[in-house]
Write a protein that holds these residues in place. Structure first.
Motif, PDB file in Angstrom:
ATOM      1  N   GLU A  81     -18.751 -23.410  15.029  1.00 26.85           N
ATOM      2  CA  GLU A  81     -19.083 -22.364  15.613  1.00 26.85           C
ATOM      3  C   GLU A  81     -18.014 -21.091  16.036  1.00 26.85           C
ATOM      4  N   ASP A  82     -16.869 -21.617  16.437  1.00 33.00           N
ATOM      5  CA  ASP A  82     -15.780 -20.886  16.546  1.00 33.00           C
ATOM      6  C   ASP A  82     -15.508 -20.189  15.430  1.00 33.00           C
ATOM      7  N   VAL A  83     -15.389 -20.825  14.202  1.00 31.28           N
ATOM      8  CA  VAL A  83     -15.290 -20.053  12.768  1.00 31.28           C
ATOM      9  C   VAL A  83     -15.894 -19.252  12.383  1.00 31.28           C
ATOM     10  N   THR A  84     -17.222 -19.571  12.596  1.00 33.47           N
ATOM     11  CA  THR A  84     -18.385 -18.602  12.224  1.00 33.47           C
ATOM     12  C   THR A  84     -18.250 -17.287  12.939  1.00 33.47           C
ATOM     13  N   GLU A  85     -18.044 -17.293  14.547  1.00 28.43           N
ATOM     14  CA  GLU A  85     -17.819 -16.207  15.453  1.00 28.43           C
ATOM     15  C   GLU A  85     -16.718 -15.366  14.622  1.00 28.43           C
ATOM     16  N   ALA A  86     -15.536 -16.043  14.280  1.00 27.96           N
ATOM     17  CA  ALA A  86     -14.283 -15.414  13.815  1.00 27.96           C
ATOM     18  C   ALA A  86     -14.608 -14.563  12.354  1.00 27.96           C
ATOM     19  N   ILE A  87     -15.357 -15.286  11.705  1.00 27.84           N
ATOM     20  CA  ILE A  87     -16.031 -14.601  10.304  1.00 27.84           C
ATOM     21  C   ILE A  87     -16.697 -13.414  10.601  1.00 27.84           C
ATOM     22  N   VAL A  88     -17.653 -13.430  11.608  1.00 22.24           N
ATOM     23  CA  VAL A  88     -18.623 -12.194  12.058  1.00 22.24           C
ATOM     24  C   VAL A  88     -17.832 -11.356  12.523  1.00 22.24           C
ATOM     25  N   ILE A  89     -17.004 -11.337  13.424  1.00 20.50           N
ATOM     26  CA  ILE A  89     -16.150 -10.248  13.923  1.00 20.50           C
ATOM     27  C   ILE A  89     -15.185  -9.668  12.927  1.00 20.50           C
ATOM     28  N   ALA A  90     -14.561 -10.530  12.017  1.00 21.63           N
ATOM     29  CA  ALA A  90     -13.629  -9.980  10.995  1.00 21.63           C
ATOM     30  C   ALA A  90     -14.289  -9.273  10.085  1.00 21.63           C
ATOM     31  N   ARG A  91     -15.710  -9.525   9.735  1.00 24.08           N
ATOM     32  CA  ARG A  91     -16.347  -8.898   8.825  1.00 24.08           C
ATOM     33  C   ARG A  91     -16.592  -7.481   9.159  1.00 24.08           C
ATOM     34  N   VAL A  92     -17.001  -7.306  10.531  1.00 18.84           N
ATOM     35  CA  VAL A  92     -17.564  -6.115  10.797  1.00 18.84           C
ATOM     36  C   VAL A  92     -16.157  -5.295  11.253  1.00 18.84           C
ATOM     37  N   ARG A  93     -15.087  -5.697  11.501  1.00 18.01           N
ATOM     38  CA  ARG A  93     -13.825  -4.951  11.789  1.00 18.01           C
ATOM     39  C   ARG A  93     -13.040  -4.576  10.372  1.00 18.01           C
ATOM     40  N   LYS A  94     -13.285  -5.301   9.532  1.00 17.93           N
ATOM     41  CA  LYS A  94     -12.715  -4.860   8.081  1.00 17.93           C
ATOM     42  C   LYS A  94     -13.812  -4.093   7.197  1.00 17.93           C
ATOM     43  N   GLY A  95     -14.933  -4.232   7.647  1.00 18.46           N
ATOM     44  CA  GLY A  95     -16.161  -3.127   6.768  1.00 18.46           C
ATOM     45  C   GLY A  95     -16.269  -4.341   5.427  1.00 18.46           C
ATOM     46  N   LEU A  96     -16.214  -5.422   5.298  1.00 16.84           N
ATOM     47  CA  LEU A  96     -16.215  -6.087   4.138  1.00 16.84           C
ATOM     48  C   LEU A  96     -17.751  -6.326   3.745  1.00 16.84           C
ATOM     49  N   ASN A  97     -18.124  -6.625   2.467  1.00 15.29           N
ATOM     50  CA  ASN A  97     -19.398  -6.518   1.958  1.00 15.29           C
ATOM     51  C   ASN A  97     -19.797  -8.077   1.729  1.00 15.29           C
ATOM     52  N   TRP A  98     -20.869  -8.655   1.580  1.00 14.12           N
ATOM     53  CA  TRP A  98     -21.150  -9.824   1.538  1.00 14.12           C
ATOM     54  C   TRP A  98     -20.994 -10.090  -0.034  1.00 14.12           C
ATOM     55  N   ALA A  99     -21.684  -9.225  -0.824  1.00 13.45           N
ATOM     56  CA  ALA A  99     -21.529  -9.310  -2.069  1.00 13.45           C
ATOM     57  C   ALA A  99     -20.166  -9.426  -2.806  1.00 13.45           C
ATOM     58  N   ASP A 100     -19.288  -8.559  -2.249  1.00  7.85           N
ATOM     59  CA  ASP A 100     -17.882  -8.686  -2.593  1.00  7.85           C
ATOM     60  C   ASP A 100     -17.324 -10.270  -2.223  1.00  7.85           C
ATOM     61  N   ILE A 101     -17.633 -10.463  -0.857  1.00  4.64           N
ATOM     62  CA  ILE A 101     -17.133 -11.577  -0.515  1.00  4.64           C
ATOM     63  C   ILE A 101     -17.738 -13.128  -1.490  1.00  4.64           C
ATOM     64  N   ALA A 102     -18.719 -12.942  -1.773  1.00  3.90           N
ATOM     65  CA  ALA A 102     -19.476 -13.873  -2.681  1.00  3.90           C
ATOM     66  C   ALA A 102     -18.572 -13.935  -4.145  1.00  3.90           C
ATOM     67  N   ARG A 103     -18.501 -12.717  -4.570  1.00  2.00           N
ATOM     68  CA  ARG A 103     -17.745 -12.612  -5.882  1.00  2.00           C
ATOM     69  C   ARG A 103     -16.340 -13.289  -5.563  1.00  2.00           C
TER      70      ARG A 103
END
Lengths: 149, 149, 149, 149, 149, 149, 149, 149, 149, 149
Positions: free
Chosen positions: A6-28
């Motif tokens: 859960e810690d890791v998931t929370e960190a991913i959610v925060i980092a994604r919003v902060r960095k403005g990453l796209n799920w589609a790019d992440i998946a690629r």
């Protein structure tokens, strides 16, 4: 230092919003479909070690994330009220496991709003497969945006 | 004499098992998709008067069924435990309204068993539509039969 | 410094993932079956002082863990919804007490996935025992892996 | 005249007590294991037409029971409170589907009482199978009788 | 510095495990029965100032515990699901208020295990009392230990 | 004609009020303690055939009650909200199984009212027994009558 | 540094009380209706980047609030007990999403108290709209203040 | 002969569907607004004797309906999950009391479908009133029809 | 620094126990009844600025408490469901046992409507009684009629 | 022929509406307060034989009602959770908002203990008020202290 998935998931959610990453790019970059990748980043699936390293790089996580990303998590995001019938239950579980990913991907593609369950069509069919036939369900619902006023 | 839509639904369920009718055949005679027709026969949708007459004929219902089949019913088949987020809720509602129909159609095509939520794939996309774009979700899960032993 | 058995359990869970330890190896060192040991490490059983010292060593816990590992814990991991009948309840309790251990041991042996409740067989029998006969139930279910796509 | 699978199940339960039939004998005549047969007679599984005819004979049901015994039922006997994790859920579902059968078979073999969840042992293992390996769990609990006083 | 009765209770629970104190000894020093003392230490009863000072000494609490130990606490340890009938409710409340004390005292006397509700006897009688007669209920249940394997 | 144990229990409850019978007298004729007999008459225990015949005679039941009185019933009278800890759960179950009997016996001895959980004492002790020691709990609460005004 | 939309909402709530700001003034500066703005500030809607910058200025938030104010939030403020019928559900959801804003705006206009559901009138009508007709519901309830005594 | 207000409500619901009556026409004949009349016919309000006689005539009820239509009913149509705050609760209660009437009136005007909570606007204002000012809330939501396919 | 009304309430509760203050004295200094003052100090009512300053002085709160004490709080202390504390539970039980009678008697005296919990006063006192003193509570609430429109 | 106290209560409710009887008149004839009489007629209290005969006469019940009216009933009308009826709900809300204050004030005046809901009296009356009449309810319950032992 992360002490649970859960810690890791929370960190991913925060980092994604902060960095403005796209799920589609992440998946690629992870090398998987965007549906599975989003679901896994949100804490529902197990990554291979290679995939986990990519995830750690993409979101600037520290190395203690690695064993958690590769361990089997406690899954599900709903609290209860599930239907008792086993067939209906699998659909409910699918929603519990994939629901947050579904929410992310629809918002990524369409913005804030919902997929209508009223202006809506569903089709059930069979998909032949040598390893055992599959049920294929196609669902189409109009996107309805929230609009400020 | 029927005194509620639930009465009519129960009569349809009983008649269908007694007569050994198929949802696919019923839908052909009603002139709608099998998904919508099953959902409507299970008490979740409104029939036109013509469709209602066909339904009454197919299941040997008496004529008091007509106004109930054409009136807006109380919908939903689940008891609660719904997710609070509006987007996730529409999926839950879809399952509540269409779930019993889904169950019928999968059993009609495959027999007793479930559609796996483990051996499972999902794809989310956009469907262009002049009346407003639509979300299209395709879901594929292996059919697992119950086997006696 | 640990101030509850839950603290100690959390520390064990974290240490095990960080160090990549196996439940089977842990059990061998504790000198008990892997089923009982996993269940006890997850906070559901009482260790003897000797066993507790081994556990503290294996997971690098500090010495304040000792009295908690040897005290009777509050047990159970489920929140409610139990069946009222006493016989059925014991099975539900067994799942509440042993469930997390079961999950760990199946994932350790098979990886991420589930044990099917559809492709499934059960056998009930009697086990003669001078201290009072026992019920023996054998359960066999196909393992279904989650696969990325 | 039966109008649902629940009607048929209730009739079977009443007839069995009235006639003093044994689940083990019933299973022998149906030609299946006693576990599966009890579970199916209690409304959780689908009979073949031949099996259904045997069941109708054994319990003196009328012929309208036939299509219900051969149709896929709504399954499950618990009301909710299920664990969210998919692996744990399968065990809960197993209890919901097989629980009433388990209760019948233990009472048939041992009389009124329970299977202890305290004086209890569990063993988890792998069962090799060309169609995919299986999880095998063996459970042993002391039988505790209710005694009048 | 304690800021609620719950804080004080938690500190007592931790100190007792850390110091290996016995409820029976604690009660002797407080000068009350072991049943009432355990229940009060677990946060369900009000101490007199003298008793509170003894408690503070026994568990090395700081002086801010004093007013909390002497103030009327919010009682009860169960979350709900109580029977509606007033007579039955008192028994449920008794379990909610005394349950944790009961658990402590049985474990202190017998170790880890349960008191059987199957191998069980109950006796209801009248206890004459000038201030109004009392109901006396005597309950006897076999102790069943958890045993490692 | 009775078609379930619940039917038989309901008939016993009605006959007892109609005929003004006492639980203590009923127990004397059945040849068991009044606690066990009341609990069994209220549908929670299994009668031997001889006892069942006495019960049928006392309450003027018809002969179809016999197999139901001798079959293992679904037990429990509470709906949920049980504590998760196994030791506490046994007490809750005891209340669920014996609660209605307790209510009957207290009302039979004292009339309408409750047993106080405030003006209340409890004592926990050990009862030596060659077949395994037993926990003995004695509970004493003031009877408080409802008074009209 | 904010790490979720809930963090940002909490900061807004605190700042508004500390600075004594009015929802009506806030809305004027954001350039939207007071209903939508309050609802959005309470974490239920998505701001444009320009609106978000105004919000950050008004409440002295730090810049990490920006991406959270522009991301789609998890919505809803109620915990469950929703009606199953889709039409009724939309009203329940409206209350869950807009309820806290409604509370703020009524208190801002009228002070502490409630809007009566007894001294109450409701009117349902149609609002013609080229993009599809709309349901218009007007609700009028007497304001009842809490008064000290 | 009716023996409760629920009986009378059920008879009204059945008669209205059978006779194809309109809520707007019914209200005109009762001499009240359609909102209040629908709510009262669905069992939530008290009719005067004159109004009750009109209702009995319109729906061909027998004369035993009269005292029930004029007695204060148990109100509310939802089962729970209400918000605890008094202001929010009044809105929930309004939905519970008026919800079924709202459903009827929207379906009467628009047919089967829902009022969108997404394509939605709300306005809160003050309505001056010598007997105490009132809160006026105007709500506008797009109507979305269910369409067969 | 307080960041919510709950913070302020918690600080008041702690300060009162620490300083040994009486609710009756506190009310005298605030200049309101002890019933309203206690309720307001526990976070359920709005203070005027003058009253808030007195409260801050009495409990040594810092000045950031002021706007919170004067803002409308989220009210209510129950979750839905019966309260677990024995004193509060007796009131809930009183409502469960006497509620339907209360409803009948208020409707008999006043007609359809409710007794306001907003325009409401409560007084708690002692009633001397040789058989043991009694708590006397007097409650006065405005009657609000339902009016047709 | 009545077969439960609920049957008798239902018959009383129906007869009272049919005959247009007043609770105040009924109480005068029974010779008890209107509060206790209404509560008892609604199935919550035990009548003496004489009172029961009066009740049978007033409501034209048949003689089988007698033993039920004189037997101790299962009491309580709530399920757990807040009541849905608006009048009853206000009382529940009053308890939620004022409950903690009530608890504080009773403990301040009397110390640790409860206010009895058994040794209890209630009186409902009208309080004339130019701003609209008020409901006045006076409640008196014996204080029962917790006593150490």
């Amino acid at each position: 230092m992360y002490t649970s998935r859960e810690d890791v998931t929370e960190a991913i959610v925060i980092a994604r919003v902060r960095k403005g990453l796209n799920w589609a790019d992440i998946a690629r970059q992870v090398g998987r479909s965007k549906e599975w990748t989003t679901c896994a980043c949100l804490g529902q699936m197990v990554f291979s070690e290679d995939e986990a390293r990519t995830v750690i790089g993409l979101f600037d996580l520290d190395q203690t994330a690695l064993p958690w990303l590769c361990a089997v998590p406690y899954k599900g995001s709903f609290d209860g009220g599930a239907p008792g019938d086993p067939l209906l239950y699998r659909w409910y579980e699918m929603l519990s496991v994939y629901g947050p990913a579904l929410k992310e991907l629809i918002h990524e593609e369409f913005g804030d709003g919902i997929m209508s369950a009223i202006d809506f069509r569903m089709q059930v069919g069979r998909e032949a497969d040598p390893a055992g036939d599959r049920v294929r369900v196609t669902i189409s619902g109009k996107f309805l945006p929230y609009r400020p006023y």
